[in-house]
Design a protein around this motif. Sequence first.
Motif, PDB file in Angstrom:
ATOM      1  N   ALA A 179      33.612 -51.483  70.218  1.00 26.80           N
ATOM      2  CA  ALA A 179      32.614 -51.584  70.978  1.00 26.80           C
ATOM      3  C   ALA A 179      31.453 -51.994  70.364  1.00 26.80           C
ATOM      4  N   ASN A 180      30.479 -52.738  71.059  1.00 23.07           N
ATOM      5  CA  ASN A 180      29.047 -53.080  70.316  1.00 23.07           C
ATOM      6  C   ASN A 180      27.979 -52.588  71.348  1.00 23.07           C
ATOM      7  N   SER A 181      26.821 -53.317  71.153  1.00 21.65           N
ATOM      8  CA  SER A 181      25.589 -52.617  72.106  1.00 21.65           C
ATOM      9  C   SER A 181      25.560 -53.806  73.351  1.00 21.65           C
ATOM     10  N   ARG A 182      26.132 -54.882  73.189  1.00 19.69           N
ATOM     11  CA  ARG A 182      26.020 -55.856  74.060  1.00 19.69           C
ATOM     12  C   ARG A 182      26.962 -56.075  75.057  1.00 19.69           C
ATOM     13  N   ILE A 226      32.669 -47.500  67.249  1.00 21.94           N
ATOM     14  CA  ILE A 226      31.204 -47.751  67.846  1.00 21.94           C
ATOM     15  C   ILE A 226      30.509 -48.715  66.636  1.00 21.94           C
ATOM     16  N   GLY A 227      30.199 -50.130  67.124  1.00 19.99           N
ATOM     17  CA  GLY A 227      29.729 -51.219  66.229  1.00 19.99           C
ATOM     18  C   GLY A 227      31.041 -51.917  65.825  1.00 19.99           C
ATOM     19  N   ALA A 228      30.472 -53.128  65.732  1.00 18.53           N
ATOM     20  CA  ALA A 228      31.303 -54.341  65.432  1.00 18.53           C
ATOM     21  C   ALA A 228      30.839 -55.043  64.455  1.00 18.53           C
ATOM     22  N   GLY A 229      30.067 -54.840  63.612  1.00 13.41           N
ATOM     23  CA  GLY A 229      29.401 -55.693  62.668  1.00 13.41           C
ATOM     24  C   GLY A 229      30.506 -55.649  61.315  1.00 13.41           C
ATOM     25  N   GLN A 230      29.627 -55.737  59.968  1.00 18.44           N
ATOM     26  CA  GLN A 230      30.259 -55.531  58.885  1.00 18.44           C
ATOM     27  C   GLN A 230      31.296 -54.489  58.771  1.00 18.44           C
ATOM     28  N   ILE A 231      30.942 -53.353  58.984  1.00 16.77           N
ATOM     29  CA  ILE A 231      31.766 -52.245  58.669  1.00 16.77           C
ATOM     30  C   ILE A 231      32.645 -51.910  59.929  1.00 16.77           C
ATOM     31  N   GLY A 232      32.141 -52.077  61.170  1.00 18.65           N
ATOM     32  CA  GLY A 232      33.201 -51.735  62.231  1.00 18.65           C
ATOM     33  C   GLY A 232      34.422 -53.077  62.271  1.00 18.65           C
ATOM     34  N   SER A 233      33.817 -54.254  61.861  1.00 11.91           N
ATOM     35  CA  SER A 233      35.019 -55.396  61.958  1.00 11.91           C
ATOM     36  C   SER A 233      35.914 -55.059  60.722  1.00 11.91           C
ATOM     37  N   THR A 251      34.007 -50.969  76.362  1.00 10.43           N
ATOM     38  CA  THR A 251      32.568 -50.413  76.308  1.00 10.43           C
ATOM     39  C   THR A 251      32.557 -49.205  75.291  1.00 10.43           C
ATOM     40  N   ARG A 252      31.284 -48.877  75.236  1.00  6.43           N
ATOM     41  CA  ARG A 252      30.928 -47.790  74.183  1.00  6.43           C
ATOM     42  C   ARG A 252      31.879 -46.583  74.677  1.00  6.43           C
ATOM     43  N   GLU A 253      31.548 -46.260  76.051  1.00  8.60           N
ATOM     44  CA  GLU A 253      32.047 -45.268  76.656  1.00  8.60           C
ATOM     45  C   GLU A 253      33.665 -44.974  76.584  1.00  8.60           C
TER      46      GLU A 253
HETATM   47  N1  LIG Z   1      27.726 -53.125  55.495  1.00  7.49           N
HETATM   48  C1  LIG Z   1      27.582 -52.215  54.361  1.00  7.49           C
HETATM   49  O1  LIG Z   1      27.709 -52.742  53.328  1.00  7.49           O
HETATM   50  C2  LIG Z   1      27.159 -50.964  54.615  1.00  7.49           C
HETATM   51  C3  LIG Z   1      27.222 -50.189  53.564  1.00  7.49           C
HETATM   52  C4  LIG Z   1      26.924 -48.668  53.658  1.00  7.49           C
HETATM   53  C5  LIG Z   1      26.593 -48.173  54.701  1.00  7.49           C
HETATM   54  N2  LIG Z   1      26.323 -49.154  55.952  1.00  7.49           N
HETATM   55  C6  LIG Z   1      25.978 -48.347  57.318  1.00  7.49           C
HETATM   56  O2  LIG Z   1      27.008 -48.647  58.200  1.00  7.49           O
HETATM   57  C7  LIG Z   1      26.439 -48.787  59.578  1.00  7.49           C
HETATM   58  C8  LIG Z   1      26.795 -50.326  60.015  1.00  7.49           C
HETATM   59  O3  LIG Z   1      26.416 -51.273  59.221  1.00  7.49           O
HETATM   60  P1  LIG Z   1      26.927 -52.894  59.274  1.00  7.49           P
HETATM   61  O4  LIG Z   1      26.474 -53.405  58.226  1.00  7.49           O
HETATM   62  O5  LIG Z   1      28.103 -52.818  59.964  1.00  7.49           O
HETATM   63  O6  LIG Z   1      25.854 -53.211  60.440  1.00  7.49           O
HETATM   64  P2  LIG Z   1      25.919 -54.561  61.166  1.00  7.49           P
HETATM   65  O7  LIG Z   1      26.536 -55.601  60.656  1.00  7.49           O
HETATM   66  O8  LIG Z   1      24.497 -54.902  61.501  1.00  7.49           O
HETATM   67  O9  LIG Z   1      26.490 -54.252  62.733  1.00  7.49           O
HETATM   68  C9  LIG Z   1      25.955 -53.178  63.570  1.00  7.49           C
HETATM   69  C10 LIG Z   1      26.794 -53.002  64.768  1.00  7.49           C
HETATM   70  O10 LIG Z   1      26.252 -52.017  65.326  1.00  7.49           O
HETATM   71  C11 LIG Z   1      26.278 -52.148  66.697  1.00  7.49           C
HETATM   72  N3  LIG Z   1      25.144 -51.486  67.481  1.00  7.49           N
HETATM   73  C12 LIG Z   1      23.807 -51.103  67.331  1.00  7.49           C
HETATM   74  N4  LIG Z   1      23.366 -50.341  68.260  1.00  7.49           N
HETATM   75  C13 LIG Z   1      24.209 -49.927  68.908  1.00  7.49           C
HETATM   76  C14 LIG Z   1      24.548 -49.117  70.025  1.00  7.49           C
HETATM   77  N5  LIG Z   1      23.677 -48.397  70.546  1.00  7.49           N
HETATM   78  N6  LIG Z   1      25.687 -48.934  70.687  1.00  7.49           N
HETATM   79  C15 LIG Z   1      27.005 -49.535  70.006  1.00  7.49           C
HETATM   80  N7  LIG Z   1      26.733 -50.399  69.417  1.00  7.49           N
HETATM   81  C16 LIG Z   1      25.831 -50.783  68.572  1.00  7.49           C
HETATM   82  C17 LIG Z   1      25.892 -53.758  66.951  1.00  7.49           C
HETATM   83  O11 LIG Z   1      26.105 -54.423  68.304  1.00  7.49           O
HETATM   84  P3  LIG Z   1      25.552 -55.551  68.525  1.00  7.49           P
HETATM   85  O12 LIG Z   1      25.470 -56.647  67.477  1.00  7.49           O
HETATM   86  O13 LIG Z   1      26.032 -55.805  69.916  1.00  7.49           O
HETATM   87  O14 LIG Z   1      23.942 -55.079  68.915  1.00  7.49           O
HETATM   88  C18 LIG Z   1      26.658 -54.052  65.752  1.00  7.49           C
HETATM   89  O15 LIG Z   1      27.998 -54.510  66.236  1.00  7.49           O
HETATM   90  C19 LIG Z   1      25.062 -48.866  59.197  1.00  7.49           C
HETATM   91  O16 LIG Z   1      24.408 -47.505  59.369  1.00  7.49           O
HETATM   92  C20 LIG Z   1      24.909 -49.180  57.813  1.00  7.49           C
HETATM   93  O17 LIG Z   1      23.536 -48.463  57.474  1.00  7.49           O
HETATM   94  C21 LIG Z   1      26.649 -50.184  55.741  1.00  7.49           C
END
Ligand SMILES: NC(=O)c1ccc[n+]([C@@H]2O[C@H](COP(=O)([O-])OP(=O)(O)OC[C@H]3O[C@@H](n4cnc5c(N)ncnc54)[C@H](OP(=O)(O)O)[C@@H]3O)[C@@H](O)[C@H]2O)c1
Length: 68
Positions: free
Chosen positions: A30-33, A7-14, A53-55
């Motif tokens: 899955a992401n939010s969009r 759940i989440g496809a940003g930096q960490i999920g990817s 989907t998230r589900e």
């Molecule tokens: N990046 C780091 O170096 C790092 C280090 C330590 C901890 N963290 C933690 O790891 C987590 C993820 O960080 P990130 O850097 O990967 O964040 P990010 O790149 O901003 O990605 C966030 C992802 O979460 C998704 N998301 C947000 N709300 C959602 C929802 N309600 N349902 C499903 N998906 C949802 C977003 O989807 P959409 O784009 O579709 O909204 C996006 O894919 C955070 O809690 C952060 O504090 C990150």
Amino acid sequence: MKSVGTIGAGQIGSAIAQQLARLNIEATLANSRGPETLRDQIRQWGPSIKADTREDAVAKDIVFVAML
Ligand SMILES: NC(=O)c1ccc[n+]([C@@H]2O[C@H](COP(=O)([O-])OP(=O)(O)OC[C@H]3O[C@@H](n4cnc5c(N)ncnc54)[C@H](OP(=O)(O)O)[C@@H]3O)[C@@H](O)[C@H]2O)c1
């Protein structure tokens, strides 16, 4: 093999998904969009990663939560 969802496809999920893809482990991302917004992103990672989907992702045996 247990099923994997992220759940989440940003930096960490990817990063997680890319490592799973490298090992040819099937996972659902899955992401939010919605899954259509991830199609281009996952295409380059190979066939073991799919967008849904998230589900769907949260119903897997192992779920990584990586959302902001
Ligand atoms: N990046 C780091 O170096 C790092 C280090 C330590 C901890 N963290 C933690 O790891 C987590 C993820 O960080 P990130 O850097 O990967 O964040 P990010 O790149 O901003 O990605 C966030 C992802 O979460 C998704 N998301 C947000 N709300 C959602 C929802 N309600 N349902 C499903 N998906 C949802 C977003 O989807 P959409 O784009 O579709 O909204 C996006 O894919 C955070 O809690 C952060 O504090 C990150």
